[in-house]
Design a protein around this motif. Structure first.
Motif, PDB file in Angstrom:
ATOM      1  N   UNK A 131     -16.025  30.138  -6.518  1.00 16.13           N
ATOM      2  CA  UNK A 131     -17.438  29.868  -6.319  1.00 16.13           C
ATOM      3  C   UNK A 131     -17.999  29.313  -7.621  1.00 16.13           C
ATOM      4  N   UNK A 132     -18.863  28.333  -7.510  1.00 17.52           N
ATOM      5  CA  UNK A 132     -19.464  27.753  -8.699  1.00 17.52           C
ATOM      6  C   UNK A 132     -20.511  28.710  -9.256  1.00 17.52           C
ATOM      7  N   UNK A 133     -20.435  28.959 -10.548  1.00 14.49           N
ATOM      8  CA  UNK A 133     -21.366  29.854 -11.233  1.00 14.49           C
ATOM      9  C   UNK A 133     -21.999  29.078 -12.375  1.00 14.49           C
ATOM     10  N   UNK A 134     -23.315  29.084 -12.420  1.00 12.53           N
ATOM     11  CA  UNK A 134     -24.036  28.319 -13.440  1.00 12.53           C
ATOM     12  C   UNK A 134     -24.660  29.260 -14.459  1.00 12.53           C
ATOM     13  N   UNK A 135     -24.516  28.886 -15.716  1.00 16.48           N
ATOM     14  CA  UNK A 135     -25.127  29.627 -16.810  1.00 16.48           C
ATOM     15  C   UNK A 135     -26.069  28.671 -17.525  1.00 16.48           C
ATOM     16  N   UNK A 136     -27.348  29.014 -17.549  1.00 10.51           N
ATOM     17  CA  UNK A 136     -28.330  28.179 -18.251  1.00 10.51           C
ATOM     18  C   UNK A 136     -28.589  28.757 -19.632  1.00 10.51           C
ATOM     19  N   UNK A 137     -28.470  27.916 -20.627  1.00 15.33           N
ATOM     20  CA  UNK A 137     -28.742  28.322 -22.000  1.00 15.33           C
ATOM     21  C   UNK A 137     -30.163  27.861 -22.329  1.00 15.33           C
ATOM     22  N   UNK A 138     -31.049  28.782 -22.689  1.00 16.46           N
ATOM     23  CA  UNK A 138     -32.456  28.415 -22.888  1.00 16.46           C
ATOM     24  C   UNK A 138     -32.756  27.753 -24.238  1.00 16.46           C
ATOM     25  N   UNK A 139     -31.725  27.381 -24.962  1.00 11.95           N
ATOM     26  CA  UNK A 139     -31.892  26.755 -26.272  1.00 11.95           C
ATOM     27  C   UNK A 139     -31.041  25.497 -26.349  1.00 11.95           C
ATOM     28  N   UNK A 140     -31.277  24.719 -27.375  1.00  8.46           N
ATOM     29  CA  UNK A 140     -30.407  23.573 -27.623  1.00  8.46           C
ATOM     30  C   UNK A 140     -29.039  24.073 -28.050  1.00  8.46           C
TER      31      UNK A 140
ATOM     32  N   UNK B  33     -27.053  19.307 -27.269  1.00  9.83           N
ATOM     33  CA  UNK B  33     -27.543  19.163 -25.905  1.00  9.83           C
ATOM     34  C   UNK B  33     -28.691  20.153 -25.725  1.00  9.83           C
ATOM     35  N   UNK B  34     -29.814  19.676 -25.253  1.00  8.37           N
ATOM     36  CA  UNK B  34     -30.985  20.534 -25.074  1.00  8.37           C
ATOM     37  C   UNK B  34     -30.890  21.324 -23.776  1.00  8.37           C
ATOM     38  N   UNK B  35     -30.940  22.653 -23.887  1.00  4.14           N
ATOM     39  CA  UNK B  35     -30.972  23.591 -22.767  1.00  4.14           C
ATOM     40  C   UNK B  35     -29.964  23.242 -21.655  1.00  4.14           C
ATOM     41  N   UNK B  36     -28.686  23.233 -21.990  1.00  2.84           N
ATOM     42  CA  UNK B  36     -27.686  22.842 -20.988  1.00  2.84           C
ATOM     43  C   UNK B  36     -27.458  23.914 -19.920  1.00  2.84           C
ATOM     44  N   UNK B  37     -27.010  23.470 -18.782  1.00  6.86           N
ATOM     45  CA  UNK B  37     -26.516  24.361 -17.728  1.00  6.86           C
ATOM     46  C   UNK B  37     -25.016  24.126 -17.634  1.00  6.86           C
ATOM     47  N   UNK B  38     -24.273  25.189 -17.859  1.00  3.46           N
ATOM     48  CA  UNK B  38     -22.820  25.107 -17.853  1.00  3.46           C
ATOM     49  C   UNK B  38     -22.323  25.622 -16.512  1.00  3.46           C
ATOM     50  N   UNK B  39     -21.428  24.877 -15.886  1.00  5.57           N
ATOM     51  CA  UNK B  39     -20.877  25.261 -14.593  1.00  5.57           C
ATOM     52  C   UNK B  39     -19.437  25.722 -14.760  1.00  5.57           C
ATOM     53  N   UNK B  40     -19.137  26.868 -14.151  1.00  2.00           N
ATOM     54  CA  UNK B  40     -17.788  27.420 -14.153  1.00  2.00           C
ATOM     55  C   UNK B  40     -17.411  27.751 -12.719  1.00  2.00           C
ATOM     56  N   UNK B  41     -16.130  27.725 -12.437  1.00  4.49           N
ATOM     57  CA  UNK B  41     -15.660  28.304 -11.188  1.00  4.49           C
ATOM     58  C   UNK B  41     -15.265  29.741 -11.481  1.00  4.49           C
ATOM     59  N   UNK B  42     -15.691  30.655 -10.585  1.00  7.72           N
ATOM     60  CA  UNK B  42     -15.328  32.055 -10.726  1.00  7.72           C
ATOM     61  C   UNK B  42     -14.502  32.484  -9.519  1.00  7.72           C
ATOM     62  N   UNK B  43     -13.683  33.478  -9.737  1.00  9.52           N
ATOM     63  CA  UNK B  43     -12.852  34.038  -8.679  1.00  9.52           C
ATOM     64  C   UNK B  43     -13.769  34.692  -7.649  1.00  9.52           C
ATOM     65  N   UNK B  44     -13.713  34.244  -6.404  1.00 11.32           N
ATOM     66  CA  UNK B  44     -14.596  34.756  -5.355  1.00 11.32           C
ATOM     67  C   UNK B  44     -14.014  35.969  -4.630  1.00 11.32           C
ATOM     68  N   UNK B  45     -12.812  36.415  -5.000  1.00  6.86           N
ATOM     69  CA  UNK B  45     -12.243  37.619  -4.411  1.00  6.86           C
ATOM     70  C   UNK B  45     -11.713  37.451  -2.998  1.00  6.86           C
ATOM     71  N   UNK B  46     -11.382  36.217  -2.622  1.00  8.54           N
ATOM     72  CA  UNK B  46     -10.787  35.935  -1.310  1.00  8.54           C
ATOM     73  C   UNK B  46      -9.554  35.072  -1.577  1.00  8.54           C
TER      74      UNK B  46
END
Length: 162
Positions: A66-75, A88-101
């Motif tokens: 499942x795609x999981x997004x982490x938003x960093x509130x700073x540059x 990069x100003x306030x990036x959102x980083x996308x990761x895939x996480x293990x969905x347990x299926x």
């Protein structure tokens, strides 16, 4: 085939960790891929689509991600040897996480040591190194209710009635 015809449960006499209980499935019942789902996951995944994906990709193991997004509130600043190489100003980083299926082919389970504890992560890592695990991207809803806080949050969002 309808997947619901093939649901069964295994009882452990001693804790075998996330994947260890699979070793308790009698080999004569292992003629098709096995779908494993963590008990603290709520999802409206289409299991027929998942199984088709698994069969099409011809890998012994498929893990749902499942795609999981982490938003960093700073540059965010990247440095190399103390020199700023990117900002990069306030990036959102996308990761895939293990969905347990997961879907696991019979030959993987037949190779497992009987009645021996093993985590799903340990089992997956044994096959990831040889390039034998495919990732099925979940697009359906997915909620982890593994902690009381997550469970309460899911109830507030209405996941308890699905």
């Amino acid at each position: 085939k309808t997947i619901s015809k093939y649901v069964s449960f295994i009882s452990e006499k001693k804790p075998l960790d996330t994947a260890g209980a699979l070793s308790l499935i009698p080999n004569n019942q292992l003629d098709e891929p096995v779908i494993v789902k963590n008990g603290d996951i709520i999802s409206n995944i289409n299991y027929d689509d998942l199984l088709n994906f698994h069969n099409t990709h011809d890998m012994p193991i498929t893990v749902c991600v499942s795609e999981y997004k982490v938003s960093i509130p700073f540059g965010s600043i990247t440095t190399k040897n103390g020199i700023v190489s990117e900002m990069v100003e306030k990036p959102t980083i996308k990761h895939y996480v293990n969905a347990g299926i997961y879907i696991i082919n019979p030959e993987i389970i037949k190779k497992m040591k009987k009645n021996t504890p093993i985590s799903m992560i340990e089992l997956l890592n044994d096959y990831i190194d040889s390039g034998n695990v495919s990732a099925y991207p979940l697009h359906e809803s997915w909620v982890d209710i593994g902690s009381p806080e997550d469970f309460r949050r899911a109830q507030k969002k209405g996941y308890d009635n699905k």
